[in-house]
Design a protein around this motif. Sequence first.
Motif, PDB file in Angstrom:
ATOM      1  N   CYS A  67      28.955  -3.069   2.383  1.00 17.32           N
ATOM      2  CA  CYS A  67      30.024  -2.075   2.395  1.00 17.32           C
ATOM      3  C   CYS A  67      30.605  -1.960   3.796  1.00 17.32           C
ATOM      4  CB  CYS A  67      29.503  -0.712   1.951  1.00 17.32           C
ATOM      5  SG  CYS A  67      28.914  -0.700   0.252  1.00 17.32           S
ATOM      6  N   ALA A  74      31.559   8.187   0.711  1.00 18.37           N
ATOM      7  CA  ALA A  74      31.176   6.835   0.276  1.00 18.37           C
ATOM      8  C   ALA A  74      29.744   6.825  -0.253  1.00 18.37           C
ATOM      9  CB  ALA A  74      31.322   5.849   1.438  1.00 18.37           C
ATOM     10  N   PHE A  90      35.777   0.667   1.673  1.00 20.74           N
ATOM     11  CA  PHE A  90      36.287   2.025   1.564  1.00 20.74           C
ATOM     12  C   PHE A  90      37.444   2.129   2.549  1.00 20.74           C
ATOM     13  CE2 PHE A  90      31.794   2.221   0.413  1.00 20.74           C
ATOM     14  CZ  PHE A  90      31.901   2.769  -0.857  1.00 20.74           C
ATOM     15  N   ILE A 121      38.126   9.442  -0.800  1.00 19.78           N
ATOM     16  CA  ILE A 121      38.296   8.059  -0.360  1.00 19.78           C
ATOM     17  C   ILE A 121      39.613   7.598  -0.966  1.00 19.78           C
ATOM     18  CG2 ILE A 121      37.381   5.717  -0.439  1.00 19.78           C
ATOM     19  CD1 ILE A 121      34.600   7.065  -0.920  1.00 19.78           C
ATOM     20  N   TYR A 131      29.904   8.177  -3.677  1.00 21.59           N
ATOM     21  CA  TYR A 131      30.457   7.152  -4.569  1.00 21.59           C
ATOM     22  C   TYR A 131      29.379   6.133  -4.930  1.00 21.59           C
ATOM     23  CZ  TYR A 131      33.327   3.312  -6.298  1.00 21.59           C
ATOM     24  OH  TYR A 131      33.850   2.301  -7.072  1.00 21.59           O
ATOM     25  N   VAL A 143      39.216   2.244  -2.877  1.00 20.12           N
ATOM     26  CA  VAL A 143      37.981   1.458  -2.882  1.00 20.12           C
ATOM     27  C   VAL A 143      38.416   0.075  -3.347  1.00 20.12           C
ATOM     28  CG1 VAL A 143      35.649   1.186  -3.793  1.00 20.12           C
ATOM     29  CG2 VAL A 143      36.598   3.485  -3.474  1.00 20.12           C
TER      30      VAL A 143
END
Length: 124
Positions: free
Chosen positions: A102, A89, A59, A47, A92, A50
């Motif tokens: 998100c 993601a 993201f 990614i 993460y 962030v």
Amino acid sequence: MNTRTRSRSHPNSHAIGEAKERLAESFLIERGLRLVARNQRSRFGEIDLVMRDKAALVFVEVRYRRSMRFGTPEATVDARKQRRLILAAQHYLSLYPTQLACRFDVVAIGAQDDIHWIRQAFSL
């Protein structure tokens, strides 16, 4: 004699990629987002950025093209790339859980450093 095979990409592609990610980061910060992390790597992929946008964790995938000859930078975020970003993601979020909404944004950068920011470029 050097026996390593040559990369098909431009020799400075890593440095160029880093510079374009910094450009995208600055662009987003100027628009009110806050940096949370850079270059989050996992076995699923990376990614690029962030960021926090008010009540959302974002993201960000940064894409750069020197030429539009083979299409736009954003066109390179195809279904396969989207799946990899979603998995990265999710990884993460398993490490850093959040209650924030998100989303996935794409920052497409052209040859003249023209920037096209696509909010909510795709979803889970």
